[in-house]
Scaffold this active site. Structure first.
Site, PDB file in Angstrom:
ATOM      1  N   LYS A  71       1.138  -1.125  -0.129  1.00 52.18           N
ATOM      2  CA  LYS A  71       0.119   0.140  -0.437  1.00 52.18           C
ATOM      3  C   LYS A  71       0.524   1.323   0.010  1.00 52.18           C
ATOM      4  O   LYS A  71       0.676   2.421  -0.602  1.00 52.18           O
ATOM      5  CB  LYS A  71      -0.776   0.236   0.879  1.00 52.18           C
ATOM      6  CG  LYS A  71      -1.709  -0.693   1.105  1.00 52.18           C
ATOM      7  CD  LYS A  71      -3.487  -0.595   2.407  1.00 52.18           C
ATOM      8  CE  LYS A  71      -4.139  -1.638   1.951  1.00 52.18           C
ATOM      9  NZ  LYS A  71      -5.284  -2.348   2.906  1.00 52.18           N
ATOM     10  N   ASP A 107      -9.480   3.101   2.195  1.00 49.31           N
ATOM     11  CA  ASP A 107      -9.691   2.465   4.094  1.00 49.31           C
ATOM     12  C   ASP A 107     -10.723   3.221   4.257  1.00 49.31           C
ATOM     13  O   ASP A 107     -11.162   2.793   5.005  1.00 49.31           O
ATOM     14  CB  ASP A 107      -8.600   1.750   3.934  1.00 49.31           C
ATOM     15  CG  ASP A 107      -7.735   0.754   3.508  1.00 49.31           C
ATOM     16  OD1 ASP A 107      -9.064   0.124   3.183  1.00 49.31           O
ATOM     17  OD2 ASP A 107      -6.407   0.549   3.427  1.00 49.31           O
TER      18      ASP A 107
END
Ligand code: ATR
Length: 291
Positions: A71, A107
């Site tokens: 990420k 997220d």
């Protein structure tokens, strides 16, 4: 699913990815809306990360999700980041627009959406107690602050990490009150910061991986106000030992499945511009995990 010359390819890029629920969730969603998309797992070895990102451009892949451990590492290969990804310093969604790779992070927003959708909880003006200071915690932390949280108390096994997180964000969110507690003091200590955090908490979040293996954090749940929500970002098992204990204590609970669904739904929207079938996505995963 009819794959033809016009099918747009999406997928998840990580290492490992074989346990990911995202292919099931997204393919079900594409199919239900009749969208000509497919979602595939891409297990990429660390030494091939740059090549894999180049392949997104060369092979005209429409977009991907990015998961552990890439990420943060993918950022250097992208052309632009949206505000949330920039703030969090991590990307979980890439969109390919004519060879230009745009990075997003859904997220934290997925977490906040799940709060609103499932619990009718708006973080604005509320007090949070968050356990964890890793990658997942970062996204949640940023979104809670962007959504007007009044205060966030962070507790983490490694206090230095919690301190770093707060130092990084405090300039950007001057109106949010931040505090830190060492995780091991939650039970034993009686200090004023702890008392304040516990008494004022509206939402307690487990943003660590504890609970995945049947393990549990020992928390002073009986010292929390009765209306508090206990949110565990772990979704497998659907009911972690923390959630079982919280339920037994009479507190409202929420597992991480909804966050998984909403971060996926937001990625889906980024790639397709279509409204994601959130209910179906969630039902599909509940069914899979309940088997
Ligand atoms: P992720 O991206 O999934 O958040 P991570 O960045 O490795 O993964 O962060 C994992 C988080 O879980 C951290 O907050 C970690 O605490 P440390 O910073 O002290 O490592 C927390 N964590 C993992 N195992 C734990 C355990 N057994 N007890 C308490 N916290 C734990």
């Amino acid at each position: 699913m009819d794959i033809d010359g016009n099918t747009k390819v999406t997928g998840i890029l990580g290492h490992p990815v074989r346990h990911s629920l995202s292919p099931l969730m997204h393919n079900t969603a594409f199919e239900s809306l009749g969208l000509n998309y497919v979602y595939l797992p891409f297990d990429i070895k660390p030494e091939n990360l740059e090549g894999a990102i180049t392949a997104i451009r060369y092979m005209n892949i429409a977009g991907v999700n990015v998961t552990i451990p890439y990420k943060e590492k993918v950022i250097r290969y992208l052309d632009e980041l949206d505000t949330e990804a920039e703030l969090i310093g991590a990307v979980n969604t890439i969109k390919n627009v004519d060879g230009k790779l745009l990075g997003f992070n859904t997220d934290g927003m997925g977490f906040v959406e799940s709060l609103k959708y499932d619990l009718g909880f708006n973080p604005k003006g509320k007090n949070m107690l968050m356990i964890g200071a890793g990658g997942a915690a970062r996204g949640i932390f940023a979104s809670l602050c962007s959504n007007g949280a009044k205060s966030v108390c962070v507790t983490n096994r490694t206090s230095g990490r919690a301190k770093k997180l707060i130092e990084e964000f405090s300039d950007r969110f001057p109106s949010v009150e931040f505090s830190i507690l060492p995780l091991d003091s939650l039970l034993s200590s009686n200090d004023n910061t702890l008392k304040y955090c516990l008494n004022s908490t509206d939402l307690l979040i487990n943003a660590t991986s504890v609970g995945m293996k049947g393990d549990s954090l020992t928390l002073p749940l009986n010292r929390l106000p009765r209306g508090v929500i206990i949110y565990d970002i772990v979704y497998n098992p659907l009911k972690t030992p923390l959630l079982v204990e919280a339920e037994e204590t009479g507190l409202t609970t929420q597992n991480g499945l909804s966050m998984l669904v909403f971060q996926g739904a937001l990625s889906f929207k980024i790639w397709t511009d279509a409204d994601p079938p959130v209910k179906l996505m969630k039902e599909t995963l509940v069914k899979k995990l309940s088997r």
